[in-house]
Design an enzyme around this catalytic site. Structure first.
Site, short mmCIF file in Angstrom:
data_model
loop_
_atom_site.label_atom_id
_atom_site.label_comp_id
_atom_site.label_asym_id
_atom_site.label_seq_id
_atom_site.Cartn_x
_atom_site.Cartn_y
_atom_site.Cartn_z
N ASN A 44 3.78 -1.76 -2.91
CA ASN A 44 5.16 -2.23 -2.68
C ASN A 44 5.21 -3.22 -1.50
OD1 ASN A 44 7.91 -2.53 -3.01
ND2 ASN A 44 8.45 -0.56 -2.09
N GLU A 63 1.64 -4.86 -6.93
CA GLU A 63 2.86 -5.28 -6.23
C GLU A 63 2.55 -5.70 -4.79
OE1 GLU A 63 7.62 -4.22 -6.30
OE2 GLU A 63 6.21 -2.61 -6.77
N ASP A 123 0.01 0.42 -12.22
CA ASP A 123 1.37 0.94 -12.38
C ASP A 123 1.83 0.56 -13.79
OD1 ASP A 123 4.06 1.51 -12.36
OD2 ASP A 123 4.55 0.27 -10.62
#
Length: 257
Positions: free
Chosen positions: A13, A39, A151
């Site tokens: 993230n 990400e 993911d």
């Protein structure tokens, strides 16, 4: 290639945010042979040299055209035979979602699959990405076995999220999304975590807005899949839910050859 190989996968993230939270300390202490991140939200030119060239590792990056969005990287102690981030398909290439490395015994795909939660168009994009990616993986599988990590942005079955009934119509658990995971498994890919753990309550993502991690109200949407040719080499698969720094936690795989 070493006899035992330790792989880890983590949606961080934002890799710059992760660096501020101690990512590199974790990275060097963990000493995994291969580290796959999703990400990353960065282009290489925006990053510190320590992130791009950590001691003892080669790094292979794919960044979205749009800055601060998506992105993937693989760090590897083992020099790959081949690396690829562009597959001649704007659908797969434009958002920096795939890094492919070839090793002696397998191909490794690190993938940040799209999130379909922002509306019908994005769900349509996600489903098309799923379809095209499986065709891509199968084309490489003709040459040698495949590992797919990342993911996936979909919980496969009811035991893979804390509140399945409440989320039956939520992107990430819609039947049409889950059907693709069924299709992947039917094609001969194995969810390695489920080789070792059949119970629920094991998650890799928690909603930060509702502080759901402290209550373990989560989703298992991060995976290591191996094509069945590699099943006998899988020695361990786990979720490292004690590792903080993102709304996801790392998932791991150990292979022996």
């Amino acid at each position: 290639m070493p006899k035992r190989i330790s792989l880890i996968s983590w949606n961080v993230n934002g890799i710059r945010a992760a660096e501020r939270k101690g990512f590199l300390d974790w990275f060097h202490k963990a000493k995994h042979d291969i580290v796959c991140l999703q990400e990353t939200k960065a282009h290489v030119g925006q990053l510190s040299d320590k992130l791009v060239h950590p001691d003892g590792y080669e790094s292979y990056w794919s960044s979205a055209i749009r800055k601060g969005y998506s992105g993937t990287v693989i760090y590897s102690k083992i020099s790959p035979i081949f690396a690829e981030t562009s597959f001649g398909d704007p659908f797969l290439d434009g958002e920096g979602r795939i890094v492919l490395l070839e090793y002696e015994k397998f191909f490794l795909f690190n993938v940040y699959f799209p999130n379909g939660g922002s509306g019908p168009e994005r769900l349509k994009f996600k489903l098309e990405f799923y379809k095209r990616f499986l065709s891509l993986a199968e084309s490489y599988r003709k040459k040698k076995p495949i590992i797919i990590t990342g993911d996936v942005n979909t919980a496969h079955t009811e035991i893979d999220l804390a509140r399945p009934k409440e989320n039956a119509n939520t992107s990430g658990f819609m039947p049409i999304e889950r059907e693709w995971v069924d299709k992947l498994i039917k094609a001969g890919y194995i969810d390695t975590f489920r080789m070792f753990e059949q119970e629920g309550g094991h998650y890799s993502w928690w909603d930060m807005k509702t502080n759901s991690r402290s209550r373990n109200v989560g989703w298992r949407i991060d995976y290591f899949f191996v094509s069945k040719e590699l099943q006998k080499h899988v020695k361990k698969a786990w979720i490292a839910n004690n590792i903080l720094g993102s709304d996801h936690c790392p998932v791991g795989l150990e292979l022996s050859f």
